[in-house]
Design an enzyme around this catalytic site. Structure first.
Site, PDB file in Angstrom:
ATOM      1  CG  ASP A 171       1.322   6.838  -4.296  1.00  0.00           C
ATOM      2  OD1 ASP A 171       0.472   5.937  -4.383  1.00  0.00           O
ATOM      3  OD2 ASP A 171       2.546   6.615  -4.193  1.00  0.00           O
ATOM      4  CG  ASP A 195      -2.194   2.496  -4.808  1.00  0.00           C
ATOM      5  OD1 ASP A 195      -2.079   2.307  -6.028  1.00  0.00           O
ATOM      6  OD2 ASP A 195      -1.287   2.235  -3.990  1.00  0.00           O
ATOM      7  CD  GLU A 196       0.755   4.975  -8.771  1.00  0.00           C
ATOM      8  OE1 GLU A 196       1.460   6.016  -8.804  1.00  0.00           O
ATOM      9  OE2 GLU A 196       1.240   3.830  -8.856  1.00  0.00           O
TER      10      GLU A 196
END
Length: 352
Positions: A8, A102-103
């Site tokens: 993350d 983003d993860e």
């Protein structure tokens, strides 16, 4: 026993803006439109100290933090950085499930990287992300998929948390139910009203009563809290490229020294191509060179099969762009066509 990693990025959009504009690094800032009715996409950690967070209205955020700097989003830039990060993931495993820009979840159960250690893989990925993008990421490592996601939030920012198999049961029993993915505000209120606050409470109530009071979802929650849900990484990515790279402990200081690394790189690339069944879907060949000042260059050429002459010509072309600089990283790659190229034959490799 499975090995899951959840990566993350730390306040991703805001981190990109702070990277590209150093003046924003030491002020509370957030990504969002400048109108009062706009909604924030994210905020940096300084802004979060004021209670500013994602999905909050600009108006409310500025009430909480009058000094807040609002920055318009640059989605195309965020997508480009996200692609860089995903390419790093695929160097370690093909089992990657992106959740957003983003993860992502990674299944590294069968990865041979870092001697098969999920913790070492996670930290190697984090280090590569910082080296390539200048951004930091947090990681969670666990034998249960959703616990990896929970763990990645434990030591943010720029940290990691390992839930080893021996820690799973006590961790689950003491886990606050609001941390379990899928437990939203309304559901949490119902659970709390029934006297359920942590995993132990759910396990104590038992499977049958959880189903009786909360339906099938209650049964699933019981299984999660009891460690019965291992999880699976779902991959639906359409691969557009595949590559192998080596970073060397000592710089390669001549073209010949680089050429000497070619056979090993080619062997690894060929193995990955065959493993993924991409032999007849090659659309281009590429060579990447990163010099000792961390400047990278890539040379590529349209091709439908592996070709020593092409690879070596590309290597020379890329190397010469650096003048006399030492080389710290070499990579070989292919572009992947959507469908198998027509009327092509696999070249019989003659490794130089």
């Amino acid at each position: 026993m499975k090995k899951f990693i959840h990566i993350d990025m730390d306040c991703f959009y805001a981190a990109v803006e702070m990277r590209d504009n150093p003046e924003l690094r030491n002020v509370p800032m957030a990504i969002g439109g400048r109108s009062r009715r706009g909604v924030l996409a994210t905020s940096n950690y300084l802004a979060r100290e004021y209670g500013v967070k994602a999905a909050m209205s600009n108006y409310k955020a500025l009430q909480l933090c009058p000094e807040l700097v609002l920055v318009p989003g640059r989605m195309q830039v965020y997508k480009q950085v996200s692609q860089q990060i995903r390419e790093i993931f695929y160097r370690y495993t093909d089992l990657v499930e992106p959740l957003s820009l983003d993860e992502a979840f990674l299944d590294v159960t069968n990865s041979s990287e870092c001697s098969g250690s999920a913790t070492l893989i996670a930290n190697s990925i984090r280090a590569e992300i910082e080296q390539v993008t200048g951004l930091t990421a947090s990681a969670g490592i666990a034998p249960i998929k959703f616990l990896a996601k929970v763990a990645s939030d434990e030591n943010k920012p720029n940290g990691y948390c390992v839930i080893s198999p021996s820690r799973v049961q006590p961790f689950l029993l003491n886990l606050d139910l609001k941390k379990i993915p899928g437990v939203g505000t309304v559901t949490l209120e119902k659970l709390n009203a029934g006297g359920l606050f942590i995993g132990q409470d759910v396990v104590n109530l038992g499977f049958n009563k959880m189903v009786q009071h909360y339906g099938n979802w209650g049964g699933q929650l019981f299984k999660k809290c009891n460690g019965e849900v291992e999880g699976k990484v779902h991959t639906e990515r359409v691969r557009k490229s595949l590559s192998v790279e080596h970073t060397y402990e000592y710089d390669k200081t001549s073209l010949q020294a680089c050429i000497e690394q070619y056979p090993q790189l080619l062997t690894e690339l060929k193995q990955r191509i065959e493993k993924q069944g991409l032999t007849h879907r090659i659309s281009k060949l590429s060579v990447k060179v990163k010099f000792n000042d961390f400047v990278s260059t890539t040379a590529d050429q349209v091709a439908h099969q592996l070709d020593d002459d092409v690879f070596l010509a590309l290597l020379e072309k890329a190397y010469l762009r650096g003048g006399n600089k030492g080389v710290r990283l070499l990579g070989l790659g292919i572009g992947v066509a959507a469908e198998a190229a027509a009327n092509t034959e696999q070249l019989s490799l003659s490794i130089c």
